[in-house]
Every structure is written in structure tokens, then in C-alpha cells.
Scaffold this active site. Sequence first.
Site, PDB file in Angstrom:
ATOM      1  N   LYS A 207      -6.818  -7.478  13.322  1.00 37.10           N
ATOM      2  CA  LYS A 207      -6.645  -6.917  11.974  1.00 37.10           C
ATOM      3  C   LYS A 207      -6.230  -5.438  12.050  1.00 37.10           C
ATOM      4  O   LYS A 207      -5.308  -4.986  11.366  1.00 37.10           O
ATOM      5  CB  LYS A 207      -7.957  -7.072  11.206  1.00 37.10           C
ATOM      6  N   CYS A 261      -6.094   0.859   3.445  1.00 42.72           N
ATOM      7  CA  CYS A 261      -6.077   0.036   4.663  1.00 42.72           C
ATOM      8  C   CYS A 261      -5.265   0.710   5.760  1.00 42.72           C
ATOM      9  O   CYS A 261      -5.800   1.091   6.796  1.00 42.72           O
ATOM     10  CB  CYS A 261      -5.483  -1.326   4.358  1.00 42.72           C
TER      11      CYS A 261
HETATM   12  N1  SAJ Z   1       5.098   2.295   2.992  1.00 43.58           N
HETATM   13  C1  SAJ Z   1       6.153   3.131   3.357  1.00 43.58           C
HETATM   14  N2  SAJ Z   1       7.253   2.560   3.948  1.00 43.58           N
HETATM   15  C2  SAJ Z   1       7.344   1.216   4.139  1.00 43.58           C
HETATM   16  C3  SAJ Z   1       6.268   0.377   3.780  1.00 43.58           C
HETATM   17  C4  SAJ Z   1       5.144   0.947   3.198  1.00 43.58           C
HETATM   18  O1  SAJ Z   1       6.103   4.354   3.183  1.00 43.58           O
HETATM   19  O2  SAJ Z   1       8.394   0.784   4.668  1.00 43.58           O
HETATM   20  C5  SAJ Z   1       3.874   2.888   2.393  1.00 43.58           C
HETATM   21  C6  SAJ Z   1       3.590   2.413   0.961  1.00 43.58           C
HETATM   22  O3  SAJ Z   1       4.348   3.153   0.026  1.00 43.58           O
HETATM   23  C7  SAJ Z   1       2.100   2.671   0.848  1.00 43.58           C
HETATM   24  C8  SAJ Z   1       1.593   2.377   2.264  1.00 43.58           C
HETATM   25  O4  SAJ Z   1       2.741   2.447   3.123  1.00 43.58           O
HETATM   26  O5  SAJ Z   1       1.832   4.025   0.548  1.00 43.58           O
HETATM   27  C9  SAJ Z   1       0.910   1.041   2.444  1.00 43.58           C
HETATM   28  O6  SAJ Z   1       1.574   0.006   1.719  1.00 43.58           O
HETATM   29  P1  SAJ Z   1       1.825  -1.465   2.300  1.00 43.58           P
HETATM   30  O7  SAJ Z   1       2.553  -2.262   1.279  1.00 43.58           O
HETATM   31  O8  SAJ Z   1       2.477  -1.375   3.630  1.00 43.58           O
HETATM   32  O9  SAJ Z   1       0.369  -2.037   2.590  1.00 43.58           O
HETATM   33  P2  SAJ Z   1      -1.014  -2.228   1.752  1.00 43.58           P
HETATM   34  O10 SAJ Z   1      -1.899  -1.089   2.106  1.00 43.58           O
HETATM   35  O11 SAJ Z   1      -0.810  -2.524   0.319  1.00 43.58           O
HETATM   36  O12 SAJ Z   1      -1.566  -3.605   2.442  1.00 43.58           O
HETATM   37  C10 SAJ Z   1      -1.698  -3.682   3.857  1.00 43.58           C
HETATM   38  C11 SAJ Z   1      -1.050  -5.000   4.346  1.00 43.58           C
HETATM   39  N3  SAJ Z   1      -0.915  -4.959   5.805  1.00 43.58           N
HETATM   40  C12 SAJ Z   1       0.252  -5.218   6.431  1.00 43.58           C
HETATM   41  O13 SAJ Z   1       1.289  -5.458   5.838  1.00 43.58           O
HETATM   42  C13 SAJ Z   1       0.225  -5.224   7.937  1.00 43.58           C
HETATM   43  C14 SAJ Z   1      -1.882  -6.194   3.896  1.00 43.58           C
HETATM   44  O14 SAJ Z   1      -1.364  -7.415   4.422  1.00 43.58           O
HETATM   45  C15 SAJ Z   1      -3.353  -6.017   4.352  1.00 43.58           C
HETATM   46  O15 SAJ Z   1      -4.176  -7.103   3.938  1.00 43.58           O
HETATM   47  C16 SAJ Z   1      -3.879  -4.747   3.707  1.00 43.58           C
HETATM   48  O16 SAJ Z   1      -3.085  -3.642   4.203  1.00 43.58           O
HETATM   49  C17 SAJ Z   1      -5.342  -4.600   4.097  1.00 43.58           C
HETATM   50  O17 SAJ Z   1      -6.204  -4.876   3.233  1.00 43.58           O
HETATM   51  O18 SAJ Z   1      -5.640  -4.276   5.253  1.00 43.58           O
END
Ligand code: SAJ
Length: 411
Positions: A207, A261
Site C-alpha cells: 500500500k 494519502c
Molecule cells: N497530482 C499531480 N499530478 C498528477 C496526479 C496527481 O499533481 O499527475 C496531485 C493531485 O492534484 C493531488 C495529489 O497529487 O494533489 C493526489 O491525488 P491523486 O489523485 O493522485 O490521489 P488521491 O490522494 O486522491 O488517492 C490516492 C490513490 N493512490 C494511487 O493512485 C496510487 C488511491 O488509489 C488511494 O486509495 C488513496 O491515495 C489512498 O487512500 O491511499
Amino acid sequence: MARNFANVAVVGLGYIGLPTAAILADHGVKTVGVDIAPSTVEQVNAGVLPFVEPGLLEVLERAVAKGQLKAQTDMPVADAYIVAVPTPFTDALSADLTYIETAARSIATTLTGGELVILESTSPPGATEHMRDVILEARMDLNAEDLLVAHCPERVLPGKIMQEMITNDRIIGGIGTEAAEAARDLYAAFCQGELLLTDARTAEMAKLTENSFRDVNIAFANELSVISHKLGIDVWELIALANHHPRVNILQPGPGVGGHCIAVDPWFIVDAAPEEANLIRTARQTNDAKPDWVLGRIEQALDIGAAGSKVALFGLAFKANIDDLRESPSLAIVERLSSLAVGAELLVVEPHIHELPPKLATREKVSLISTERAIQEADIIVLLVDHDAFKNVDPVQLEGKTVIDTRGIWR
Ligand code: SAJ
């Protein structure tokens, strides 16, 4: 032979626990949701959502109406317990296991032997064994063999929880094979994805690894954006071109990484192996430094502009198309800008909220306004979140303004 679980208790009715309880109950498992907050318990029993998650209300209402799900503050007797409580991180950047320990002690009071206890909370390596030890310390009359303990981390994406909880593959890490197999039988009640069996420590690390993978890759994109800015290169064009390579898939830069996360979990790995986790630590620091870099660019634009400038800030949420402001880099940027007393008026646009969060609401010269008015009035326009609602802005309207686009949607 597959085990049957007649009564399941889900401990912690938050973003993960409540959907898990509702889905289990909706799939015919008699479920009791346990939470320390009486208000949450009351809401759940009344079929009311304590937070927004698409599709959850319908399933919750159905489960409560059928009598398959009820909530309470006391720990019930059950065949299986799913612990989904928070694991916040401390100022020392390590995991605080207090909530897990409290849940474990409470579960311990109800056990008779043979029960399955599953930890779903994102946890540092060794936390599942620690939870087992806390239970056994509280119940000297039980032996380790009397308990089936497993770690099954949640991996659902906020906003898509109801779909992903059913369709995602699931990692099931048992302390021993029997525990892993028992947990598999429980998740088989609703999970259509593959159920992948391993040991508890590997499941914990898996995870953390998934979220660290994303963090490291976003850090790479963020570093590229800082380098590209210095060199006069459009980073989004650069990444799009590089991604045409069959083995390159760079993520997108932004104003920083938010949410509870990805910005947290990598620290659990760093804490567990501080000497070794260098790349993971550096990625975290790179992403954490990005809001300050954006702030510096806004300050630069303000230095050049006339006194009494108006700055429009588009987006406060931690990512696109949600209303969640927790750990949001965009919110941090706006808050810091408002306390720098630069003399500028700040026009915040966030279509997913109706009022500014308290810290901003009490500040002078900060207001929440519409996209149209912000574009009309501002001299400097900063795009912080790539909400769909902002993608329709006509670039012609931005002519003559200083535009800082941290997400590359107005290029
Ligand atoms: N972000 C970027 N660039 C990107 C992708 C995301 O700057 O290319 C930023 C987003 O704007 C945001 C942050 O990263 O600020 C996180 O967003 P996210 O959509 O990547 O993830 P979360 O936090 O909503 O959810 C993540 C997910 N993990 C993965 O994709 C590996 C989700 O599947 C998990 O269940 C969740 O964390 C968790 O609960 O751990």
C-alpha cells in the site's frame, strides 16, 4: 471450505469504514458499524451521510432500511472485525498508531477465540503484528493461535469509492495462511477483483509503495516544471512529447501534492528505513517545496505589477472536481499569500464550495467570487486546480493579464 461470516463489525465509520460497512451489508452480511462519535452513529442509523461520496447514500439507505446495517458506539460481539481508523502522522513524520491500539483494546473485550480481525488502515510495516500484540496483551487468556489477523489495505480513489471498492483487486496479507484465507472469504462477499494473498508485512508495504510510486513520479514532473521554467520550455508540451515514447509515462506537474494519502504514506517508509529511503524522501521534499515555488512566482508578478493589484486564484481543492480542501497545496498557497500582506486583493474562485474556509474568511481583502468577475477584475490570474469548470475559460479573456498556470490547462 470457504468460511461464512454471519456478523461483521466495521470499526471507524469514516471515508473507508462507512462505504465498506454499507457495501458489506448490501451484499447480505449482517454488519454493525462502530464509531466513537455519537453524531456519526446517529447520522448512519438515520440513513444520512456524514460526508459526500457519490453513490454511497443510496447503498447506505438500502442497507439501513433492510436492517442489515446499524451503527453504535459500543463494540459488538462479531465473527469478524474490520478496523478502518485513522493513522495520522506525527510532527516527527512517523505514524501515530493510537487509534489502532484503542480499537484493538476495545475488540479484545469481546473475543471468545477464532475471530478474524482485519486492519484496513494504511499502516507502517509491522503495525498489524503490533495490533495483534495489543489484543493479546489485553487478553492473557487467549493464545496467538486463537486469533486470525490480517492486513487488507484499502486502495480506493475518493470520488470513485463505491465502484473501486467492488472492482479493484485486493491485497490480503495474513499473519499466517489461515488468516489470509479467512480474510479472502470475507472480501469475496462483495469484491469482484482478484484477491491476492500474501503476508501482513508485504501487504502493509504494498500500500505504501503504490502511493510512493505516484509521489515519486509526480515529483519528477514537478522538478521538470521548475527546470523547464528556468530554461524557457513549456513543460506540458515537453511531457506530452516524451510520453510518445513507448516506455515513458510521466505524470503531470502541479502546485504540489495534496490529500491525506500520497503526501503522507511515503513518510512511513522513510521512517521505517531512514538510511535507505533516499529517493522516496527527496521526492516528498520536492513535492512539498512546490507551493513555495509557486508563491515565489506570484510574488515576482506582484513586484512587477502596480501597487493595489488584484490577484485571482482559481481553485482551493486538493485536486480536480472535488470539494475536499484537506492538505491542499492550493489552499496553502492562498493562505500564505494572504498573510504576506503584499497589499494585493485576493479574488478566490472555487465553484465546489459556498464559503471560504475560516482562516481565509477572516482575512481582509480576500473574497470568494465567480469565474467571470475574477477574470474581469484581476491583473494577475493564478490557476491552481484543473477543475473541469475552469477548462471552458476562453483564452481571449485572459489577454493582457499576467497568467500563472500551474496545471497547464490554459496554454
Ligand atoms: N497530482 C499531480 N499530478 C498528477 C496526479 C496527481 O499533481 O499527475 C496531485 C493531485 O492534484 C493531488 C495529489 O497529487 O494533489 C493526489 O491525488 P491523486 O489523485 O493522485 O490521489 P488521491 O490522494 O486522491 O488517492 C490516492 C490513490 N493512490 C494511487 O493512485 C496510487 C488511491 O488509489 C488511494 O486509495 C488513496 O491515495 C489512498 O487512500 O491511499
